[in-house]
Design a protein around this motif. Structure first.
Motif, PDB file in Angstrom:
ATOM      1  N   ARG A  11       0.843  -1.205   0.000  1.00 26.86           N
ATOM      2  CA  ARG A  11       0.000   0.000   0.000  1.00 26.86           C
ATOM      3  C   ARG A  11       0.874   1.250   0.000  1.00 26.86           C
ATOM      4  NH1 ARG A  11      -4.901   2.212  -1.183  1.00 26.86           N
ATOM      5  NH2 ARG A  11      -5.531   3.771   0.325  1.00 26.86           N
ATOM      6  N   TYR A  12       1.913   1.237   0.824  1.00 26.75           N
ATOM      7  CA  TYR A  12       2.818   2.385   0.890  1.00 26.75           C
ATOM      8  C   TYR A  12       3.550   2.568  -0.438  1.00 26.75           C
ATOM      9  CZ  TYR A  12       6.744   5.312   2.313  1.00 26.75           C
ATOM     10  OH  TYR A  12       7.673   6.320   2.395  1.00 26.75           O
ATOM     11  N   ARG A  13       4.071   1.496  -0.975  1.00 26.87           N
ATOM     12  CA  ARG A  13       4.801   1.587  -2.237  1.00 26.87           C
ATOM     13  C   ARG A  13       3.918   2.169  -3.337  1.00 26.87           C
ATOM     14  NH1 ARG A  13       5.230  -1.715  -6.808  1.00 26.87           N
ATOM     15  NH2 ARG A  13       7.198  -1.403  -7.949  1.00 26.87           N
ATOM     16  N   SER A  14       2.666   1.722  -3.396  1.00 24.35           N
ATOM     17  CA  SER A  14       1.752   2.204  -4.430  1.00 24.35           C
ATOM     18  C   SER A  14       1.413   3.677  -4.244  1.00 24.35           C
ATOM     19  CB  SER A  14       0.469   1.364  -4.416  1.00 24.35           C
ATOM     20  OG  SER A  14      -0.506   1.898  -5.288  1.00 24.35           O
ATOM     21  N   LYS A  15       1.011   4.046  -3.029  1.00 22.14           N
ATOM     22  CA  LYS A  15       0.578   5.431  -2.777  1.00 22.14           C
ATOM     23  C   LYS A  15       1.743   6.410  -2.860  1.00 22.14           C
ATOM     24  CE  LYS A  15      -3.010   6.645  -1.405  1.00 22.14           C
ATOM     25  NZ  LYS A  15      -4.169   7.218  -2.110  1.00 22.14           N
ATOM     26  N   ALA A  16       2.935   5.986  -2.431  1.00 20.83           N
ATOM     27  CA  ALA A  16       4.107   6.859  -2.462  1.00 20.83           C
ATOM     28  C   ALA A  16       4.813   6.832  -3.817  1.00 20.83           C
ATOM     29  CB  ALA A  16       5.095   6.454  -1.369  1.00 20.83           C
ATOM     30  N   VAL A 129      -6.260  10.888  10.355  1.00 23.66           N
ATOM     31  CA  VAL A 129      -4.827  10.790  10.052  1.00 23.66           C
ATOM     32  C   VAL A 129      -4.036  11.702  10.984  1.00 23.66           C
ATOM     33  CG1 VAL A 129      -3.063  11.321   8.326  1.00 23.66           C
ATOM     34  CG2 VAL A 129      -5.084  10.005   7.680  1.00 23.66           C
ATOM     35  N   ASN A 130      -4.521  12.928  11.202  1.00 18.53           N
ATOM     36  CA  ASN A 130      -3.840  13.838  12.135  1.00 18.53           C
ATOM     37  C   ASN A 130      -3.774  13.241  13.534  1.00 18.53           C
ATOM     38  OD1 ASN A 130      -3.103  15.891  10.418  1.00 18.53           O
ATOM     39  ND2 ASN A 130      -4.935  17.107  10.765  1.00 18.53           N
ATOM     40  N   ALA A 131      -4.872  12.627  13.967  1.00 21.12           N
ATOM     41  CA  ALA A 131      -4.893  12.028  15.304  1.00 21.12           C
ATOM     42  C   ALA A 131      -3.869  10.902  15.415  1.00 21.12           C
ATOM     43  CB  ALA A 131      -6.292  11.506  15.622  1.00 21.12           C
ATOM     44  N   LEU A 132      -3.808  10.043  14.404  1.00 25.70           N
ATOM     45  CA  LEU A 132      -2.869   8.925  14.437  1.00 25.70           C
ATOM     46  C   LEU A 132      -1.414   9.393  14.360  1.00 25.70           C
ATOM     47  CD1 LEU A 132      -4.708   6.468  12.008  1.00 25.70           C
ATOM     48  CD2 LEU A 132      -4.608   6.317  14.502  1.00 25.70           C
ATOM     49  N   VAL A 183       8.527  10.779  11.768  1.00 26.04           N
ATOM     50  CA  VAL A 183       8.590   9.619  10.874  1.00 26.04           C
ATOM     51  C   VAL A 183       7.183   9.241  10.397  1.00 26.04           C
ATOM     52  CG1 VAL A 183       9.193   7.170  10.711  1.00 26.04           C
ATOM     53  CG2 VAL A 183      10.706   8.754  11.925  1.00 26.04           C
ATOM     54  N   LEU A 184       6.219   9.265  11.303  1.00 25.88           N
ATOM     55  CA  LEU A 184       4.838   8.975  10.915  1.00 25.88           C
ATOM     56  C   LEU A 184       4.327  10.033   9.944  1.00 25.88           C
ATOM     57  CD1 LEU A 184       3.234   7.959  14.356  1.00 25.88           C
ATOM     58  CD2 LEU A 184       4.514   6.540  12.736  1.00 25.88           C
ATOM     59  N   HIS A 185       4.610  11.288  10.260  1.00 25.67           N
ATOM     60  CA  HIS A 185       4.128  12.394   9.435  1.00 25.67           C
ATOM     61  C   HIS A 185       4.697  12.305   8.019  1.00 25.67           C
ATOM     62  CE1 HIS A 185       3.180  16.991   9.336  1.00 25.67           C
ATOM     63  NE2 HIS A 185       2.517  16.309   8.430  1.00 25.67           N
ATOM     64  N   TYR A 186       5.992  12.050   7.919  1.00 29.61           N
ATOM     65  CA  TYR A 186       6.634  11.992   6.603  1.00 29.61           C
ATOM     66  C   TYR A 186       6.065  10.847   5.766  1.00 29.61           C
ATOM     67  CZ  TYR A 186      10.159  11.364   2.994  1.00 29.61           C
ATOM     68  OH  TYR A 186      10.795  11.215   1.791  1.00 29.61           O
ATOM     69  N   THR A 187       5.836   9.696   6.400  1.00 30.09           N
ATOM     70  CA  THR A 187       5.320   8.539   5.663  1.00 30.09           C
ATOM     71  C   THR A 187       3.929   8.826   5.114  1.00 30.09           C
ATOM     72  OG1 THR A 187       6.618   7.030   7.036  1.00 30.09           O
ATOM     73  CG2 THR A 187       4.746   6.093   5.842  1.00 30.09           C
ATOM     74  N   PHE A 188       3.050   9.396   5.923  1.00 28.57           N
ATOM     75  CA  PHE A 188       1.705   9.711   5.446  1.00 28.57           C
ATOM     76  C   PHE A 188       1.743  10.819   4.395  1.00 28.57           C
ATOM     77  CE2 PHE A 188       0.181   7.225   9.005  1.00 28.57           C
ATOM     78  CZ  PHE A 188      -1.023   6.717   8.527  1.00 28.57           C
ATOM     79  N   MET A 191       2.469   9.403   1.092  1.00 27.20           N
ATOM     80  CA  MET A 191       1.298   8.714   0.554  1.00 27.20           C
ATOM     81  C   MET A 191       0.201   9.679   0.120  1.00 27.20           C
ATOM     82  SD  MET A 191       1.067   5.596   3.336  1.00 27.20           S
ATOM     83  CE  MET A 191      -0.253   4.729   2.470  1.00 27.20           C
ATOM     84  N   GLY A 192       0.443  10.991   0.285  1.00 29.60           N
ATOM     85  CA  GLY A 192      -0.558  11.981  -0.089  1.00 29.60           C
ATOM     86  C   GLY A 192      -1.704  12.084   0.884  1.00 29.60           C
ATOM     87  N   MET A 193      -1.490  11.651   2.138  1.00 22.40           N
ATOM     88  CA  MET A 193      -2.558  11.632   3.134  1.00 22.40           C
ATOM     89  C   MET A 193      -2.322  12.611   4.268  1.00 22.40           C
ATOM     90  SD  MET A 193      -3.027   7.496   3.251  1.00 22.40           S
ATOM     91  CE  MET A 193      -4.422   7.507   4.357  1.00 22.40           C
ATOM     92  N   ALA A 194      -1.271  13.424   4.176  1.00 23.42           N
ATOM     93  CA  ALA A 194      -0.994  14.439   5.195  1.00 23.42           C
ATOM     94  C   ALA A 194      -0.250  15.582   4.528  1.00 23.42           C
ATOM     95  CB  ALA A 194      -0.170  13.860   6.338  1.00 23.42           C
TER      96      ALA A 194
END
Length: 252
Positions: A11-16, A129-132, A183-188, A191-194
């Protein structure tokens, strides 16, 4: 590495839009550079953030991870769901669950009739997403929570604003970007989710509320939780304001 979910990594590979195949040395190098993996070769293992983002069972390492969701239904019953999967999978799984448990309406704007759940999913996705991403994972025993009813969508995140960000800045949607868990923020973000530029609150929450002609969401602190309330109608917001005024008068 066997503790990582292949589905989450794909999922990460595809979205990123990453080129290296999952499991390849180049892919593992990317994860290592991001702080998701530590160690080299046979000694490579997920970091704590790596288990949160991509672990098969993140709660084995961090019981307070994940999301508790509740939907209060029109017949007075409630549907509950606990999401303990890898963080990168939760937003999509949450949306599918809400579409399943909540009553749908018929969208007549299309050539074909289509039933859809009447929810501002862009706002819910941004809030969850912000909460997580930004919650305080050092607060053991407390989890991110989502409560949906006919009037409001409430998202609770353990931990207050991250200094120097203030509650007043959140309430006015002018808070500068400050990440508790980069690290969480950068990953999301990959993926275009943050939003790394800090426009998420203004664009996805404030902007979407204005677009849908809804009252602006509100932030409050309740104990250890930062609580975001998204109103589903203007009547719901007026009812909430009346309730707060009456409670204040009663306390006086």
């Amino acid at each position: 590495l066997e503790d990582l979910s292949q589905q989450a990594l794909e999922r990460y590979r595809s979205k990123a839009e990453l080129t290296p195949e999952v499991g390849s040395q180049d892919f593992l190098r990317v994860l290592r550079q991001q702080g998701v993996l530590v160690g080299e070769g046979d000694a490579a293992a997920p970091s704590g953030f790596g288990l949160l983002l991509f672990g098969k069972q993140p709660r084995n390492a961090m019981p307070q991870a994940g999301l508790l969701a509740r939907a209060d239904l029109p017949d007075g019953s409630s549907s509950r769901k606990e999401f303990g999967q890898a963080l990168v999978l939760i937003p999509e799984l949450l949306e599918k669950w809400l579409n399943t448990v909540l009553p749908s309406t018929i969208d007549r704007r299309r050539m074909e009739r289509k039933e859809e759940v009447d929810l501002p999913f862009d706002m819910i996705r941004e809030a969850v997403v912000n909460a997580l991403i930004h919650r305080d994972y050092d607060l053991a025993g407390q989890k991110c929570q989502l409560v949906v009813n006919a009037d409001t969508i409430i998202v609770k995140s353990p931990g207050g604003p991250i200094p120097p960000v203030t509650l007043e800045q959140l309430q006015s949607f002018t808070a500068p970007m400050k990440s508790r868990n980069p690290v969480l923020h950068y990953t999301f973000a990959r993926m275009g989710m943050a939003e790394e530029q800090g426009f998420g609150l203004e664009k996805s929450l404030k902007g979407q509320a204005q677009k849908l002609d809804l009252p602006l969401p509100t932030f409050v602190l309740a104990g250890d939780y930062l609580v975001l309330t998204i109103y589903r109608s203007r009547e719901a917001a007026r009812g909430a304001h009346r309730f707060r005024r009456e409670r204040f008068r009663a306390s006086c």
